[in-house]
Scaffold this motif. Structure first.
Motif, PDB file in Angstrom:
ATOM      1  N   THR A  33     -10.090 -17.186   0.226  1.00 29.87           N
ATOM      2  CA  THR A  33     -10.220 -15.799   0.650  1.00 29.87           C
ATOM      3  C   THR A  33     -11.401 -15.215  -0.109  1.00 29.87           C
ATOM      4  N   LYS A  34     -11.788 -14.014   0.204  1.00 29.28           N
ATOM      5  CA  LYS A  34     -12.948 -13.388  -0.430  1.00 29.28           C
ATOM      6  C   LYS A  34     -12.812 -13.433  -1.954  1.00 29.28           C
TER       7      LYS A  34
ATOM      8  N   SER B 134       1.916 -16.816  -6.424  1.00 27.92           N
ATOM      9  CA  SER B 134       0.481 -16.897  -6.707  1.00 27.92           C
ATOM     10  C   SER B 134      -0.318 -16.135  -5.652  1.00 27.92           C
ATOM     11  N   ASN B 135       0.062 -16.285  -4.400  1.00 31.34           N
ATOM     12  CA  ASN B 135      -0.643 -15.634  -3.296  1.00 31.34           C
ATOM     13  C   ASN B 135      -0.367 -14.136  -3.208  1.00 31.34           C
ATOM     14  N   ALA B 136       0.675 -13.662  -3.862  1.00 33.90           N
ATOM     15  CA  ALA B 136       1.036 -12.244  -3.774  1.00 33.90           C
ATOM     16  C   ALA B 136      -0.129 -11.349  -4.178  1.00 33.90           C
ATOM     17  N   ASN B 137      -0.918 -11.781  -5.145  1.00 34.23           N
ATOM     18  CA  ASN B 137      -2.050 -10.977  -5.599  1.00 34.23           C
ATOM     19  C   ASN B 137      -3.067 -10.745  -4.483  1.00 34.23           C
ATOM     20  N   MET B 138      -3.183 -11.699  -3.558  1.00 35.62           N
ATOM     21  CA  MET B 138      -4.123 -11.563  -2.443  1.00 35.62           C
ATOM     22  C   MET B 138      -3.654 -10.531  -1.424  1.00 35.62           C
ATOM     23  N   PHE B 139      -2.352 -10.250  -1.416  1.00 34.29           N
ATOM     24  CA  PHE B 139      -1.772  -9.406  -0.373  1.00 34.29           C
ATOM     25  C   PHE B 139      -1.125  -8.133  -0.904  1.00 34.29           C
ATOM     26  N   GLY B 140      -1.498  -7.718  -2.118  1.00 30.84           N
ATOM     27  CA  GLY B 140      -0.992  -6.447  -2.633  1.00 30.84           C
ATOM     28  C   GLY B 140       0.147  -6.540  -3.619  1.00 30.84           C
ATOM     29  N   GLY B 141       0.427  -7.709  -4.175  1.00 29.32           N
ATOM     30  CA  GLY B 141       1.465  -7.851  -5.191  1.00 29.32           C
ATOM     31  C   GLY B 141       2.854  -8.097  -4.615  1.00 29.32           C
ATOM     32  N   ILE B 142       3.834  -8.213  -5.511  1.00 33.37           N
ATOM     33  CA  ILE B 142       5.189  -8.569  -5.071  1.00 33.37           C
ATOM     34  C   ILE B 142       5.934  -7.404  -4.425  1.00 33.37           C
TER      35      ILE B 142
END
Length: 179
Positions: free
Chosen positions: A7-8, A146-154
């Motif tokens: 991702t970016k 781990s991916n949560a950071n890419m989509f706005g957190g948990i």
């Protein structure tokens, strides 16, 4: 892997390293009682003895997770909106890892990497019977976090949807193996 964006601003290799770091954090917490370094939403089933007792060797898990998307540079497409897609990347990653002499078990895990995320209810018995089930389940949970950071957190809707799916499947997988 380092030159291919997941991702970016995040390369495929950085993504793999992040998933490994989350897995290592969770593993250390469950096995040795270490405090968690990252933000987690842990499901109830995570403490089932079956899970830790059936993980594959940690050295193989590390190889699998760091390089699990090694095939993405070979299948990357970009749509008209500039979004990256990686069709059939799990199979291509398995083939790529085998072709460079990676551990065959790590390669097999790469080929099954998306299975936990795409698992439907009627596929749970087959998945739960696999010797790789515990490793894939815990890896999937680490990847969602781990991916949560890419989509706005948990607290994001994206995370909550992914977490709900893996929690539901995890509950059934652990239940089938803890009897």
């Amino acid at each position: 892997m380092n030159a291919c964006e997941q991702t970016k601003g995040l390369s495929v290799l950085q993504h793999g390293a992040s998933v490994w770091e989350y897995f290592e954090d969770l593993h250390g917490h469950l096995k040795y009682g270490k405090p968690l370094k990252y933000e987690w939403r842990l499901p109830e089933w995570i403490h089932a003895p079956w899970l830790m007792e059936n993980l594959l060797p940690i050295k193989i898990i590390r190889e699998y997770l760091v390089y699990h998307d090694c095939g993405k540079p070979f299948c990357r497409t970009v749509d008209e909106d500039g979004r990256h897609h990686f069709p059939d990347h799990a199979r291509i990653s398995e083939e790529t890892w085998n072709s460079v002499g990676g551990h065959p078990v790590a390669a097999r895990l790469m080929g099954m990497d998306m299975d936990i995320h795409l698992l439907k209810g009627d596929g749970v018995p087959e998945f739960a019977a696999r010797p790789e089930a515990a490793t894939l389940l815990m890896a999937g949970l680490a990847e969602v976090h781990s991916n949560a950071n890419m989509f706005g957190g948990i607290e994001s809707q994206s995370f909550k949807m992914k977490w709900k799916q893996i929690n539901r499947r995890g509950k059934r997988i652990v239940g089938k193996n803890s009897k």
